[in-house]
Design a protein around this motif. Structure first.
Motif, PDB file in Angstrom:
ATOM      1  N   GLY A 132       2.636  -3.623  -2.848  1.00 39.01           N
ATOM      2  CA  GLY A 132       1.965  -4.879  -2.540  1.00 39.01           C
ATOM      3  C   GLY A 132       0.780  -5.100  -3.454  1.00 39.01           C
ATOM      4  N   TYR A 133      -0.154  -5.887  -2.961  1.00 37.49           N
ATOM      5  CA  TYR A 133      -1.354  -6.218  -3.718  1.00 37.49           C
ATOM      6  C   TYR A 133      -2.567  -5.647  -3.013  1.00 37.49           C
ATOM      7  N   ALA A 134      -3.596  -5.335  -3.791  1.00 39.24           N
ATOM      8  CA  ALA A 134      -4.830  -4.809  -3.201  1.00 39.24           C
ATOM      9  C   ALA A 134      -5.395  -5.809  -2.200  1.00 39.24           C
ATOM     10  N   GLY A 135      -5.791  -5.297  -1.052  1.00 37.49           N
ATOM     11  CA  GLY A 135      -6.382  -6.121  -0.014  1.00 37.49           C
ATOM     12  C   GLY A 135      -5.414  -6.602   1.048  1.00 37.49           C
TER      13      GLY A 135
ATOM     14  N   GLY B 234      -8.046  -0.185  10.503  1.00 37.66           N
ATOM     15  CA  GLY B 234      -6.640  -0.461  10.288  1.00 37.66           C
ATOM     16  C   GLY B 234      -6.197  -0.010   8.909  1.00 37.66           C
ATOM     17  N   SER B 235      -5.000  -0.409   8.515  1.00 35.46           N
ATOM     18  CA  SER B 235      -4.436   0.007   7.232  1.00 35.46           C
ATOM     19  C   SER B 235      -4.424  -1.141   6.239  1.00 35.46           C
ATOM     20  N   VAL B 236      -4.752  -0.822   4.986  1.00 40.96           N
ATOM     21  CA  VAL B 236      -4.886  -1.833   3.939  1.00 40.96           C
ATOM     22  C   VAL B 236      -4.498  -1.194   2.600  1.00 40.96           C
ATOM     23  N   THR B 237      -3.985  -2.009   1.697  1.00 42.19           N
ATOM     24  CA  THR B 237      -3.650  -1.517   0.365  1.00 42.19           C
ATOM     25  C   THR B 237      -4.849  -1.683  -0.563  1.00 42.19           C
ATOM     26  N   VAL B 238      -5.058  -0.677  -1.415  1.00 37.25           N
ATOM     27  CA  VAL B 238      -6.163  -0.675  -2.369  1.00 37.25           C
ATOM     28  C   VAL B 238      -5.657  -0.109  -3.693  1.00 37.25           C
ATOM     29  N   VAL B 239      -6.436  -0.283  -4.742  1.00 31.87           N
ATOM     30  CA  VAL B 239      -6.120   0.328  -6.031  1.00 31.87           C
ATOM     31  C   VAL B 239      -6.789   1.696  -6.077  1.00 31.87           C
TER      32      VAL B 239
ATOM     33  N   ALA C  19       3.415   1.785  -9.459  1.00 29.54           N
ATOM     34  CA  ALA C  19       3.129   1.689 -10.888  1.00 29.54           C
ATOM     35  C   ALA C  19       1.835   0.937 -11.178  1.00 29.54           C
ATOM     36  N   ASN C  20       1.377   0.119 -10.239  1.00 29.95           N
ATOM     37  CA  ASN C  20       0.132  -0.639 -10.400  1.00 29.95           C
ATOM     38  C   ASN C  20      -1.071   0.090  -9.809  1.00 29.95           C
TER      39      ASN C  20
END
Length: 172
Positions: free
Chosen positions: A13-16, A99-104, A158-159
């Motif tokens: 996914g994307y960060a945030g 909670g859970s979140v995507t980050v770089v 990969a990102n």
């Protein structure tokens, strides 16, 4: 005939992005007038005047409030929509506090349940380390450990996007 994929994996996914919504606590406050722009997925701190600021060199684990969430945002100016910044000073900012979140993940490889660090000082021997960036490895006094965060799955795409879980709210 059964299907199969060969050598393929999906991006995370994307960060945030809020990645698991059942336990998410998201709070909206203004960005402090003297704060740097806050991008989706950036760590933020809560100021004493009830505003958020981008986590930087003066950030501490105690001041960490959460991660800037990628939420639908109303444009206030047609011409500035393509600047790439998520939240600017004096604008409302959505932050996931639990909670859970995507980050770089800029440095290291996350492990499931592993510690999450944020860089507070640049280190010339680690060129990927960005002040205010999430990392999966400690770097002496150049990073601080977030006491209420863990890497969720240990997977990274990969990102360099990975998932963290904020176990408890660090701020009121």
């Amino acid at each position: 005939m059964p299907g199969a994929t060969i050598g393929t994996s999906f991006n995370l996914g994307y960060a945030g992005n809020v990645s698991r919504s059942q336990d998410a606590v998201i709070v909206n406050r203004l960005v402090k007038s003297n704060s740097a722009d806050i991008a989706f997925g950036d760590p933020v701190i809560l100021n004493s005047d009830n505003t958020y600021s981008k986590f930087g060199a003066s950030g501490t684990a105690a001041a960490f409030a959460g991660v800037a969430a990628r939420e639908v945002k109303q444009s206030t100016s047609y011409l500035s929509q393509a600047t790439g910044s998520a939240y600017k000073p004096n604008e409302p900012c959505d932050v996931i506090e639990r909670g859970s979140v995507t980050v770089v993940c800029t440095v290291g490889t996350p492990t499931a349940g592993g510690d999450v660090y944020v860089r507070v000082t640049a280190n010339g021997s680690i060129p990927d380390g960005v002040v205010g960036g999430f990392e999966a490895a400690a770097d002496s006094t150049n990073t601080i450990k977030l006491t209420n965060a863990k890497w969720k799955t240990g997977k990274i795409d990969a990102n360099k996007v990975a998932e963290i879980t904020l176990l408890t709210r660090n701020q009121p």
